[in-house]
Design a protein around this motif. Structure first.
Motif, PDB file in Angstrom:
ATOM      1  N   TYR A   1       1.076  -1.318   0.104  1.00 48.98           N
ATOM      2  CA  TYR A   1      -0.089   0.088   0.073  1.00 48.98           C
ATOM      3  C   TYR A   1       0.733   1.292   0.261  1.00 48.98           C
ATOM      4  O   TYR A   1       0.272   2.459  -0.154  1.00 48.98           O
ATOM      5  N   LEU A   2       2.039   1.094   0.182  1.00 49.47           N
ATOM      6  CA  LEU A   2       2.924   2.300   0.390  1.00 49.47           C
ATOM      7  C   LEU A   2       3.643   2.411  -1.124  1.00 49.47           C
ATOM      8  O   LEU A   2       4.014   1.594  -1.804  1.00 49.47           O
TER       9      LEU A   2
ATOM     10  N   GLN B   1       3.514   3.324  -7.282  1.00 50.97           N
ATOM     11  CA  GLN B   1       3.266   4.402  -6.409  1.00 50.97           C
ATOM     12  C   GLN B   1       1.809   4.045  -6.037  1.00 50.97           C
ATOM     13  O   GLN B   1       1.115   5.106  -6.473  1.00 50.97           O
ATOM     14  N   TYR B   2       1.506   3.227  -5.148  1.00 50.36           N
ATOM     15  CA  TYR B   2       0.179   2.975  -4.791  1.00 50.36           C
ATOM     16  C   TYR B   2      -0.361   3.825  -3.861  1.00 50.36           C
ATOM     17  O   TYR B   2      -1.617   4.210  -4.016  1.00 50.36           O
ATOM     18  N   GLU B   3       0.108   4.382  -2.946  1.00 53.24           N
ATOM     19  CA  GLU B   3      -0.180   5.436  -2.094  1.00 53.24           C
ATOM     20  C   GLU B   3      -0.892   6.485  -2.802  1.00 53.24           C
ATOM     21  O   GLU B   3      -1.819   7.121  -2.490  1.00 53.24           O
ATOM     22  N   ASP B   4       0.104   7.019  -3.815  1.00 54.73           N
ATOM     23  CA  ASP B   4      -0.475   8.152  -4.766  1.00 54.73           C
ATOM     24  C   ASP B   4      -1.740   7.783  -5.309  1.00 54.73           C
ATOM     25  O   ASP B   4      -2.596   8.853  -5.456  1.00 54.73           O
TER      26      ASP B   4
ATOM     27  N   THR C   1      -2.737   1.462   9.344  1.00 54.94           N
ATOM     28  CA  THR C   1      -2.187   2.502  10.156  1.00 54.94           C
ATOM     29  C   THR C   1      -1.063   3.541   9.725  1.00 54.94           C
ATOM     30  O   THR C   1      -1.030   4.677  10.043  1.00 54.94           O
ATOM     31  N   SER C   2      -0.384   3.275   8.826  1.00 52.20           N
ATOM     32  CA  SER C   2       0.603   4.000   8.053  1.00 52.20           C
ATOM     33  C   SER C   2      -0.379   5.196   7.388  1.00 52.20           C
ATOM     34  O   SER C   2      -0.032   6.348   7.380  1.00 52.20           O
ATOM     35  N   TYR C   3      -1.377   4.743   6.702  1.00 58.12           N
ATOM     36  CA  TYR C   3      -2.071   5.672   5.881  1.00 58.12           C
ATOM     37  C   TYR C   3      -2.614   6.750   7.003  1.00 58.12           C
ATOM     38  O   TYR C   3      -2.767   7.981   6.587  1.00 58.12           O
ATOM     39  N   ALA C   4      -3.207   6.176   8.038  1.00 57.98           N
ATOM     40  CA  ALA C   4      -4.078   7.090   9.110  1.00 57.98           C
ATOM     41  C   ALA C   4      -3.001   7.838   9.644  1.00 57.98           C
ATOM     42  O   ALA C   4      -3.294   9.026  10.245  1.00 57.98           O
ATOM     43  N   GLN C   5      -1.942   7.540  10.023  1.00 54.16           N
ATOM     44  CA  GLN C   5      -0.760   8.429  10.401  1.00 54.16           C
ATOM     45  C   GLN C   5      -0.236   9.571   9.729  1.00 54.16           C
ATOM     46  O   GLN C   5      -0.359  10.582  10.093  1.00 54.16           O
ATOM     47  N   ARG C   6       0.039   9.116   8.475  1.00 55.18           N
ATOM     48  CA  ARG C   6       0.538  10.234   7.552  1.00 55.18           C
ATOM     49  C   ARG C   6      -0.723  11.023   6.551  1.00 55.18           C
ATOM     50  O   ARG C   6      -0.200  12.014   6.191  1.00 55.18           O
TER      51      ARG C   6
END
Length: 292
Positions: free
Chosen positions: A117-118, A124-127, A163-168
């Motif tokens: 997901y990162l 560039q999946y998060e983008d 977790t990482s998505y909600a953090q950043r």
């Protein structure tokens, strides 16, 4: 006279049936969209509550539900029976009616798929998720497009992604629920990808290590910590799970930073049974967070 009675009874039965149709059912839709960022079509699955087709002016809260390594968008519904749990909990009013969306962020690595997901080289999946996927989904499925009605959850790789998505992107989510989450790379797995630095598994592990969730909290400034406090957090991991230590480290970092975070350690391992059962806590939890 008897024939007339039968004819009237049949016509009444048909009329009643017609008045009740179409009967609203919860359903799962599988679809895809083309990503300019990834240069490829990406599949997704969407759970629609029973009132979706009936009340066409209504908008709904949304839960983005992320799958694990080697999974796809259908795993939550075809393997983990998320639709059955949603049906039960919404019928009993333990969970609110919501749209649940599961995107495809991988596939079986042995088939040459990239997972994660990162953002990483060539993926560039998060983008894609934030710039293309979320706007597309929330425009198409009548979702309330704000932080207070948007939650994220996931299992294993998807738990770490959530977790990482909600953090950043703390301005995007009211709640994050992590199940058996890959929040960092366990020491025993640092060399598990083999010698090829550009292999799909190596790219995934490198991205997880670079975005360690506990490290993010430990290195955050006060503004970032305040942003993290605007999200309601829940971590759920089995006592026999190989990722338990990573989850404990994240919870300890959150505790040290005075960020409220619920933490549950239940009997179980890194298994489908555990993640299925976690939904019975996850869905009421995010329901309580919606609108608050």
């Amino acid at each position: 006279m008897r024939k007339i009675f039968v004819a009237l009874w049949l016509s009444g039965t048909v009329a009643c049936a017609s008045a009740q149709l179409p009967f609203p059912w919860n359903r799962v839709v599988n679809d895809s969209l083309y990503s300019e960022t990834l240069g490829a079509w990406r599949d997704y699955s969407v759970y629609l509550p029973r009132t979706f087709e009936v009340d066409t002016l209504r908008q709904y809260p949304v839960l983005y539900l992320l799958h694990g390594l080697n999974g796809t968008n259908t795993a939550w519904f075809e393997i983990l029976n998320a639709q059955d749990v949603l049906d039960q909990l919404t019928a009993s009013a333990e969970a609110k009616e919501m749209v649940v969306v599961s995107p495809n962020a991988g596939g079986k690595i042995g088939d040459g798929n990239i997972n994660g997901y990162l953002n990483m080289p060539g993926w560039q999946y998060e983008d894609f998720f934030f710039n293309e996927f979320v706007p597309y989904i929330e425009g198409k499925y009548r979702i309330i497009p704000d932080k207070q009605h948007r939650a994220i959850a996931g299992l294993s790789m998807g738990g770490g992604g959530a977790t990482s998505y909600a953090q950043r992107h703390a301005d995007m989510f009211c709640a994050a629920y992590a199940m058996s989450a890959l929040m960092d790379l366990p020491t025993d797995y640092e060399n598990a990808s083999g010698d090829k630095d550009d292999s799909p598994l190596s790219l995934l592990f490198s991205s997880v290590k670079a975005n360690g969730c506990a490290k993010y909290v430990e290195e955050a400034d006060e503004k970032t910590l305040d942003d993290l406090r605007s999200v309601q957090w829940f971590v759920d991991c089995g006592d026999d799970d190989f990722l338990l230590d990573c989850n404990i480290s994240f919870f300890q970092a959150m505790r040290n930073a005075r960020i409220p975070c619920q933490f549950r350690v239940r009997d179980g391992g890194h298994t489908s049974e555990y993640w299925h059962s976690a939904l019975y806590t996850c869905l009421p939890f995010v329901s309580r967070c919606f609108g608050n």
